[in-house]
Design a protein around this motif. Structure first.
Motif, PDB file in Angstrom:
ATOM      1  N   GLU B  70      -2.124 -78.567  80.256  1.00 31.31           N
ATOM      2  CA  GLU B  70      -1.320 -78.320  78.859  1.00 31.31           C
ATOM      3  C   GLU B  70       0.279 -78.395  79.007  1.00 31.31           C
ATOM      4  O   GLU B  70       1.023 -78.929  78.103  1.00 31.31           O
ATOM      5  N   ALA B  71       0.698 -77.772  79.879  1.00 31.87           N
ATOM      6  CA  ALA B  71       2.141 -77.871  80.298  1.00 31.87           C
ATOM      7  C   ALA B  71       2.585 -79.396  80.465  1.00 31.87           C
ATOM      8  O   ALA B  71       3.587 -79.867  79.985  1.00 31.87           O
ATOM      9  N   LEU B  72       1.661 -80.297  81.013  1.00 29.94           N
ATOM     10  CA  LEU B  72       1.917 -81.598  81.104  1.00 29.94           C
ATOM     11  C   LEU B  72       2.055 -82.313  79.823  1.00 29.94           C
ATOM     12  O   LEU B  72       2.746 -83.230  79.564  1.00 29.94           O
ATOM     13  N   ALA B  73       1.150 -81.806  78.894  1.00 33.86           N
ATOM     14  CA  ALA B  73       0.907 -82.648  77.604  1.00 33.86           C
ATOM     15  C   ALA B  73       1.863 -82.088  76.579  1.00 33.86           C
ATOM     16  O   ALA B  73       2.239 -83.209  75.748  1.00 33.86           O
ATOM     17  N   ALA B  74       2.180 -81.075  76.806  1.00 33.88           N
ATOM     18  CA  ALA B  74       2.973 -80.412  75.503  1.00 33.88           C
ATOM     19  C   ALA B  74       4.379 -81.046  75.255  1.00 33.88           C
ATOM     20  O   ALA B  74       4.506 -81.267  73.867  1.00 33.88           O
ATOM     21  N   PRO B  75       5.182 -81.528  76.143  1.00 33.62           N
ATOM     22  CA  PRO B  75       6.274 -82.255  75.808  1.00 33.62           C
ATOM     23  C   PRO B  75       6.043 -83.677  75.230  1.00 33.62           C
ATOM     24  O   PRO B  75       6.845 -83.956  74.397  1.00 33.62           O
ATOM     25  N   VAL B  76       5.174 -84.073  75.847  1.00 27.09           N
ATOM     26  CA  VAL B  76       4.764 -85.490  75.176  1.00 27.09           C
ATOM     27  C   VAL B  76       4.352 -85.298  74.017  1.00 27.09           C
ATOM     28  O   VAL B  76       4.367 -86.293  72.929  1.00 27.09           O
ATOM     29  N   PHE B  77       3.471 -84.342  73.584  1.00 26.35           N
ATOM     30  CA  PHE B  77       2.853 -84.191  72.077  1.00 26.35           C
ATOM     31  C   PHE B  77       4.276 -83.829  71.477  1.00 26.35           C
ATOM     32  O   PHE B  77       4.132 -84.257  69.983  1.00 26.35           O
ATOM     33  N   GLU B  78       5.011 -83.073  71.864  1.00 25.69           N
ATOM     34  CA  GLU B  78       6.464 -82.802  70.791  1.00 25.69           C
ATOM     35  C   GLU B  78       7.170 -83.988  70.747  1.00 25.69           C
ATOM     36  O   GLU B  78       7.704 -84.100  69.436  1.00 25.69           O
ATOM     37  N   LEU B  79       7.138 -84.837  71.608  1.00 24.67           N
ATOM     38  CA  LEU B  79       7.972 -86.276  71.464  1.00 24.67           C
ATOM     39  C   LEU B  79       7.172 -86.868  70.533  1.00 24.67           C
ATOM     40  O   LEU B  79       7.737 -87.489  69.476  1.00 24.67           O
ATOM     41  N   SER B  80       5.970 -86.928  70.434  1.00 27.23           N
ATOM     42  CA  SER B  80       5.023 -87.743  69.418  1.00 27.23           C
ATOM     43  C   SER B  80       5.059 -87.239  68.063  1.00 27.23           C
ATOM     44  O   SER B  80       5.333 -87.934  67.160  1.00 27.23           O
ATOM     45  N   GLU B  81       5.265 -85.952  67.922  1.00 24.47           N
ATOM     46  CA  GLU B  81       5.405 -85.340  66.563  1.00 24.47           C
ATOM     47  C   GLU B  81       6.858 -85.624  66.066  1.00 24.47           C
ATOM     48  O   GLU B  81       7.111 -86.139  64.904  1.00 24.47           O
ATOM     49  N   ALA B  82       7.785 -85.546  66.832  1.00 33.01           N
ATOM     50  CA  ALA B  82       9.203 -86.052  66.613  1.00 33.01           C
ATOM     51  C   ALA B  82       9.264 -87.450  66.067  1.00 33.01           C
ATOM     52  O   ALA B  82       9.861 -87.806  65.209  1.00 33.01           O
ATOM     53  N   ALA B  83       8.718 -88.459  66.678  1.00 33.99           N
ATOM     54  CA  ALA B  83       8.655 -89.863  66.661  1.00 33.99           C
ATOM     55  C   ALA B  83       8.037 -89.905  65.266  1.00 33.99           C
ATOM     56  O   ALA B  83       8.570 -90.714  64.346  1.00 33.99           O
TER      57      ALA B  83
END
Lengths: 198, 108
Positions: B70-83
């Motif tokens: 989850e910690a690996l995925a969380a920042p990528v998911f956040e970036l995805s939402e920002a995009a």
């Protein structure tokens, strides 16, 4: 996946890979304005255009920069500390960036490219980690994974894969819809390369 | 099957009796098993305790591993939402409206 990766502490990718508070605030403002503009508020649309013009390029730059670092961190995790694998993955990510972004991309295209690349790297890392665990179970049946764990694990991978595919679609859609739209919307190709540090 | 609850019962005539409870696979009811007394029961109790500890350690490992994923995925998911937010803002500013997930040119 090498053993030292499997023992890495939770949360190791956080910190530098998080969007700054300021970026988050600007995103929240853009979100509110977009909602109002979509509902027909003409003043909000005007304000949104101004914001997109004035600040979104910087926000996009920062987000792209975070995305680039994310890709590198994930590549490092996937390599398990093997320098050759790590370099090969960096090269692969650079190649993907160049191929997906194409020539002279807009800042938005750069960001959407980083998003595609990061999500690709994430799904690759997750698949590798999960495959390593399954291999361990095959080698030693006493290491059998609990059904709830397998389910949770599959959910994370499924979520990453779904977002990756959506990111690819989104980039194609943006290219189609914003083709020919003047620079007034902040989709200018000027200064598109590279991210704004921070 | 590892017993979900174990106990040593005291008997009126003295001595302890090892029992364990588990859920029935057929109807889900709790079944109490009377294992016995003496050295054999002690051995079974020890074995059950080891199994429980191993299960607990495994659950802990799985929990940590999930947290790591989850910690690996969380920042990528956040970036995805920002995009996503930025893309949406660009398209709305460019005169599009989103209807049922599809963008169309806004009228007027």
């Amino acid at each position: 996946m090498p053993e030292d990766n499997a023992k890495a502490k939770p949360g190791r990718t956080q910190g530098v890979l998080e969007l700054s508070e300021e970026t988050r605030n600007r995103l929240a403002e853009l979100q509110v304005l977009s909602k109002k503009a979509e509902a027909g508020d003409k003043r909000a649309r005007k304000e949104l255009r101004a914001r997109v013009r004035s600040s979104s390029e910087e926000v996009i730059g920062r987000a792209s920069d975070v995305g680039r670092k994310m890709g590198q961190t994930l590549a490092h995790t996937a390599s398990g500390g093997d320098p050759l694998t790590e370099e090969a993955l960096y090269a692969k990510l650079d190649l993907m960036r160049a191929q997906i972004a194409g020539e002279d991309p807009t800042p938005l295209e750069v960001l959407l490219t980083e998003r595609v690349v990061s999500l690709w790297m994430l799904t690759t890392v997750l698949e590798a980690l999960i495959a390593t665990q399954y291999r361990r179970v095959v080698d030693d049946p006493s290491e059998r994974l609990s059904p709830s764990y397998v389910l949770q694990q599959s959910r994370i991978l499924e979520s990453a894969t779904r977002r990756y595919l959506a990111a690819v679609r989104e980039l194609a859609r943006v290219r189609k819809l914003l083709a020919g739209v003047p620079a007034a919307t902040g989709s200018s190709r000027q200064g598109a390369r590279g991210g704004v540090p921070g | 099957m590892v017993a979900s609850a174990v106990a040593w019962e005291r008997r009126e005539r003295g001595g302890r009796y090892y029992t364990r409870s588990r859920r029935s696979r057929e109807d889900g009811r709790v079944i109490r098993e009377y294992v016995g007394t003496g050295p054999l029961a002690e051995m079974v109790a020890r074995s059950d305790r080891t199994k429980r500890e191993l299960e607990e350690a495994k659950r802990e490992r799985e929990k940590e591993e999930l947290e790591r994923l989850e910690a690996l995925a969380a920042p990528v998911f956040e970036l995805s939402e920002a995009a996503e937010i930025l893309t949406h803002a660009h398209l709305i500013a460019a005169g599009y409206r989103r209807r049922k997930g599809e963008y169309r040119r806004a009228r007027g």
